[in-house]
Design a protein around this motif. Structure first.
Motif, PDB file in Angstrom:
ATOM      1  N   LEU A 151      61.655 -66.332 128.227  1.00  0.00           N
ATOM      2  CA  LEU A 151      61.947 -65.241 127.294  1.00  0.00           C
ATOM      3  C   LEU A 151      62.737 -64.136 127.975  1.00  0.00           C
ATOM      4  O   LEU A 151      63.679 -63.584 127.401  1.00  0.00           O
ATOM      5  CB  LEU A 151      60.643 -64.677 126.727  1.00  0.00           C
ATOM      6  N   TRP A 161      58.390 -63.716 121.903  1.00  0.00           N
ATOM      7  CA  TRP A 161      56.968 -63.865 122.249  1.00  0.00           C
ATOM      8  C   TRP A 161      56.183 -64.387 121.044  1.00  0.00           C
ATOM      9  O   TRP A 161      55.413 -65.331 121.144  1.00  0.00           O
ATOM     10  CB  TRP A 161      56.408 -62.527 122.721  1.00  0.00           C
ATOM     11  N   LEU A 202      55.402 -68.136 121.844  1.00  0.00           N
ATOM     12  CA  LEU A 202      54.096 -68.154 122.493  1.00  0.00           C
ATOM     13  C   LEU A 202      52.933 -68.065 121.515  1.00  0.00           C
ATOM     14  O   LEU A 202      51.900 -68.694 121.734  1.00  0.00           O
ATOM     15  CB  LEU A 202      54.006 -67.033 123.524  1.00  0.00           C
ATOM     16  N   LEU A 231      56.099 -64.335 130.434  1.00  0.00           N
ATOM     17  CA  LEU A 231      57.405 -63.797 130.106  1.00  0.00           C
ATOM     18  C   LEU A 231      58.515 -64.454 130.919  1.00  0.00           C
ATOM     19  O   LEU A 231      59.651 -64.557 130.465  1.00  0.00           O
ATOM     20  CB  LEU A 231      57.401 -62.280 130.359  1.00  0.00           C
TER      21      LEU A 231
END
Length: 171
Positions: free
Chosen positions: A44, A89, A93, A156
């Motif tokens: 990311l 995110w 995720l 991240l």
């Protein structure tokens, strides 16, 4: 700031295409220099470069001969990079998304919003508080360079293409 509509649209398209080209630059020409501008993996954080550099380039092009013209762009720049991280995110995720078309749509949305916000911010751009966007953009550029050369551990910075992106939600 007022920009000619044609100039704004052409620069917006060029910035989006530049970001698309930057996505593959490191793959085509792997080096430490290209790594600073192009994602070296599918994390990311690395994809922030696709927003940061093209938006900064567009800002430089559109702000020529406009005193203080960079300031609204430098205000929008960190906001758009943060939005790119937040949306990535949530999509990758939290939701476990892996569709490339969604990534492209998110990228175009973030770039479009960046152009829209920068064009809507108005002055006067003076005083100490307008140094903060300059500082934020400079710190972001330094972080991009540092984390490219020395990526820390963490979600991240994890290459999502290699490990999958699903993050189980806590119960």
């Amino acid at each position: 700031m007022i920009y000619p509509k044609r100039q704004l649209i052409v620069t917006w398209l060029a910035a989006i295409l530049a970001g698309c080209a930057l996505h593959f630059l490191y793959e085509w020409l792997p080096s430490a220099i290209t790594a600073l501008f192009s994602p070296v993996n599918e994390s990311l954080w690395e994809h922030v470069k696709l927003v940061f550099w093209p938006l900064l380039g567009a800002a430089l092009m559109l702000s020529r001969d406009r005193p203080g013209g960079m300031r609204p762009w430098l205000l929008a720049l960190p906001l758009m990079c943060a939005l790119m991280l937040a949306l990535g995110w949530v999509y990758h995720l939290v939701l476990g998304g892996e569709a490339v078309w969604v990534d492209v749509a998110v990228y175009i949305l973030v770039m479009t919003l960046g152009f829209w916000l920068a064009a809507r911010f108005s002055g006067p751009f003076q005083g100490i508080r307008w140094l903060l966007p300059i500082l934020a953009a400079a710190v972001l550029a330094l972080l991009i360079g540092w984390f490219t050369l020395y990526p820390p551990e963490g979600l991240l910075f994890r290459d999502l293409s290699a490990v999958g992106s699903w993050l189980p939600l806590p119960c």
